[in-house]
Motif scaffolding. Structure first.
Motif, mmCIF file in Angstrom:
data_model
loop_
_atom_site.group_PDB
_atom_site.id
_atom_site.type_symbol
_atom_site.label_atom_id
_atom_site.label_comp_id
_atom_site.label_asym_id
_atom_site.label_seq_id
_atom_site.Cartn_x
_atom_site.Cartn_y
_atom_site.Cartn_z
ATOM 1 N N ALA A 117 0.830 -1.208 0.000
ATOM 2 C CA ALA A 117 0.000 0.000 0.000
ATOM 3 C C ALA A 117 0.864 1.258 0.000
ATOM 4 O O ALA A 117 0.583 2.226 -0.714
ATOM 5 N N GLY A 118 1.945 1.245 0.803
ATOM 6 C CA GLY A 118 2.852 2.385 0.814
ATOM 7 C C GLY A 118 3.518 2.593 -0.526
ATOM 8 O O GLY A 118 3.681 3.734 -0.992
ATOM 9 N N LEU A 119 3.891 1.505 -1.187
ATOM 10 C CA LEU A 119 4.551 1.615 -2.488
ATOM 11 C C LEU A 119 3.568 2.063 -3.570
ATOM 12 O O LEU A 119 3.938 2.814 -4.484
ATOM 13 N N LEU A 120 2.324 1.613 -3.484
ATOM 14 C CA LEU A 120 1.295 2.091 -4.411
ATOM 15 C C LEU A 120 1.090 3.597 -4.264
ATOM 16 O O LEU A 120 0.967 4.325 -5.259
ATOM 17 N N ALA A 121 1.070 4.064 -3.016
ATOM 18 C CA ALA A 121 0.933 5.505 -2.776
ATOM 19 C C ALA A 121 2.121 6.260 -3.357
ATOM 20 O O ALA A 121 1.963 7.345 -3.941
ATOM 21 N N CYS A 122 3.319 5.688 -3.219
ATOM 22 C CA CYS A 122 4.509 6.299 -3.803
ATOM 23 C C CYS A 122 4.373 6.379 -5.318
ATOM 24 O O CYS A 122 4.692 7.413 -5.936
ATOM 25 N N GLY A 123 3.896 5.295 -5.930
ATOM 26 C CA GLY A 123 3.706 5.304 -7.378
ATOM 27 C C GLY A 123 2.744 6.389 -7.827
ATOM 28 O O GLY A 123 3.001 7.113 -8.799
ATOM 29 N N LEU A 124 1.636 6.526 -7.114
ATOM 30 C CA LEU A 124 0.675 7.571 -7.456
ATOM 31 C C LEU A 124 1.294 8.958 -7.302
ATOM 32 O O LEU A 124 1.030 9.869 -8.090
ATOM 33 N N ALA A 125 2.143 9.128 -6.304
ATOM 34 C CA ALA A 125 2.770 10.434 -6.052
ATOM 35 C C ALA A 125 3.741 10.834 -7.165
ATOM 36 O O ALA A 125 3.911 12.026 -7.437
ATOM 37 N N VAL A 126 4.384 9.842 -7.801
ATOM 38 C CA VAL A 126 5.369 10.167 -8.848
ATOM 39 C C VAL A 126 4.762 10.124 -10.243
ATOM 40 O O VAL A 126 5.480 10.274 -11.235
ATOM 41 N N GLY A 127 3.447 9.914 -10.338
ATOM 42 C CA GLY A 127 2.788 10.003 -11.637
ATOM 43 C C GLY A 127 2.337 8.702 -12.245
ATOM 44 O O GLY A 127 1.729 8.703 -13.318
ATOM 45 N N TRP A 128 2.614 7.569 -11.594
ATOM 46 C CA TRP A 128 2.128 6.293 -12.109
ATOM 47 C C TRP A 128 0.621 6.199 -11.929
ATOM 48 O O TRP A 128 0.076 6.647 -10.927
ATOM 49 N N ARG A 129 -0.076 5.649 -12.923
ATOM 50 C CA ARG A 129 -1.527 5.508 -12.839
ATOM 51 C C ARG A 129 -1.963 4.167 -13.413
ATOM 52 O O ARG A 129 -1.516 3.780 -14.493
ATOM 53 N N PRO A 130 -2.841 3.446 -12.703
ATOM 54 C CA PRO A 130 -3.451 2.245 -13.295
ATOM 55 C C PRO A 130 -4.573 2.654 -14.237
ATOM 56 O O PRO A 130 -5.147 3.743 -14.108
ATOM 57 N N ALA A 131 -4.887 1.778 -15.182
ATOM 58 C CA ALA A 131 -5.914 2.109 -16.168
ATOM 59 C C ALA A 131 -7.319 2.019 -15.593
ATOM 60 O O ALA A 131 -8.214 2.771 -15.996
ATOM 61 N N SER A 132 -7.538 1.102 -14.647
ATOM 62 C CA SER A 132 -8.879 0.936 -14.077
ATOM 63 C C SER A 132 -8.774 0.410 -12.658
ATOM 64 O O SER A 132 -7.790 -0.255 -12.299
ATOM 65 N N ALA A 133 -9.800 0.691 -11.864
ATOM 66 C CA ALA A 133 -9.803 0.226 -10.478
ATOM 67 C C ALA A 133 -9.914 -1.291 -10.408
ATOM 68 O O ALA A 133 -9.246 -1.942 -9.600
ATOM 69 N N GLY A 134 -10.753 -1.876 -11.271
ATOM 70 C CA GLY A 134 -10.918 -3.322 -11.267
ATOM 71 C C GLY A 134 -9.631 -4.043 -11.621
ATOM 72 O O GLY A 134 -9.258 -5.030 -10.980
ATOM 73 N N GLY A 135 -8.957 -3.557 -12.666
ATOM 74 C CA GLY A 135 -7.684 -4.163 -13.051
ATOM 75 C C GLY A 135 -6.647 -4.007 -11.963
ATOM 76 O O GLY A 135 -5.854 -4.921 -11.709
ATOM 77 N N ALA A 136 -6.638 -2.837 -11.299
ATOM 78 C CA ALA A 136 -5.677 -2.599 -10.221
ATOM 79 C C ALA A 136 -5.899 -3.567 -9.062
ATOM 80 O O ALA A 136 -4.943 -4.107 -8.502
ATOM 81 N N LEU A 137 -7.158 -3.806 -8.703
ATOM 82 C CA LEU A 137 -7.453 -4.749 -7.624
ATOM 83 C C LEU A 137 -6.996 -6.161 -7.990
ATOM 84 O O LEU A 137 -6.457 -6.891 -7.156
#
Length: 262
Positions: A122-142
């Motif tokens: 979860a911490g690493l996902l938050a880091c990814g979002l902070a540096v501009g990484w984005r998943p294409a969809s919530a379902g795919g991300a889950l």
């Protein structure tokens, strides 16, 4: 059914012991969360210009699924250290003297370590979002997060078996050393197609490669692809590998636990 309920209840009791340790030693959890973030930022901002990525791909969009997978792999040695430390201190023997299911100690360790890995991820996902990484969809991300944790769950059992065999925390140094070549011998950062033929084949069949490729696919992030069967079915293999690893090492771990005093 009664035996299963007994094992699960005892397992949760053992897991709570580790959760209490988190409360008493919060820096262990903090370091576990921050260390992968520091490594990610180093890869992103120090080495980003030197790493080749698929054409048209953003560097962090390519990097982050690889870092998620590597973090799950590196948890193996942490589990081994915890199990071997309990064995060396006599904690495991004290548990064995109690009227509890033989698998409860292992189940409790698996639950606690999986919860810790979920926090780290979860911490690493938050880091990814902070540096501009984005998943294409919530379902795919889950779905991708589920596959990453499934890999971690399977490696938990491998770590527990190695910890029960070694029974000395110092032996984990050898496993920590091997984590790096196993991690880098995958598609996490380098295309297997650029490796020598035999080495590329090993990299493609690395369980980490299947999970990273499946995560990239589900996150909607760019990946290397490939013409081999395993490269064309990453999601299937990202399920099959952890199931196989769990089936093997769960049996070995329980058997080894029962034989500790022999």
């Amino acid at each position: 059914m009664t035996t299963l309920r007994w094992a699960l209840a005892d397992g949760w009791t053992v897991a709570r012991r580790d959760l209490i340790h988190w409360r008493n030693q919060p820096m262990t959890v903090v370091f576990g969360i921050t260390f992968p973030i520091m490594i990610t930022l180093a890869f992103g901002y120090l080495f980003g210009g030197a790493v080749r990525v698929p054409p048209g791909a953003g560097y962090f969009d390519f990097l982050m699924p690889g870092m998620y997978g590597m973090t799950m792999l590196f948890g193996l040695s942490a589990t081994m250290v915890a199990v071997s430390a309990d064995a060396a201190k006599g904690v495991t023997d004290r548990f064995r003297s109690l009227p509890m299911a033989p698998s409860a100690v292992l189940i409790g360790r698996a639950v606690a370590d999986l919860l810790h890995s979920a926090l780290v991820l979860a911490g690493l996902l938050a880091c990814g979002l902070a540096v501009g990484w984005r998943p294409a969809s919530a379902g795919g991300a889950l779905g991708a997060v589920g596959l990453l944790l499934l890999l971690r769950f399977s490696l938990l059992w491998a770590g527990m078996y190695l910890g029960l065999v070694a029974r000395e925390p110092g032996a984990a140094v050898a496993v920590q050393t091997l984590e790096f070549p196993v991690g880098f011998l995958s598609n996490a950062f380098v295309a297997p197609g650029t490796m020598p033929g035999w080495l590329g084949t090993i990299a493609e069949w690395n369980p980490l490669s299947s999970t990273v490729a499946a995560a990239r696919q589900l996150f909607g992030n760019p990946g290397w692809g490939g013409d081999s069967w395993v490269a064309r079915h990453p999601v299937l293999m990202a399920v099959a590998w952890p199931v196989a690893i769990t089936a093997v090492f769960f049996v070995l771990s329980v058997r080894r636990y029962r034989l500790l005093d022999r």
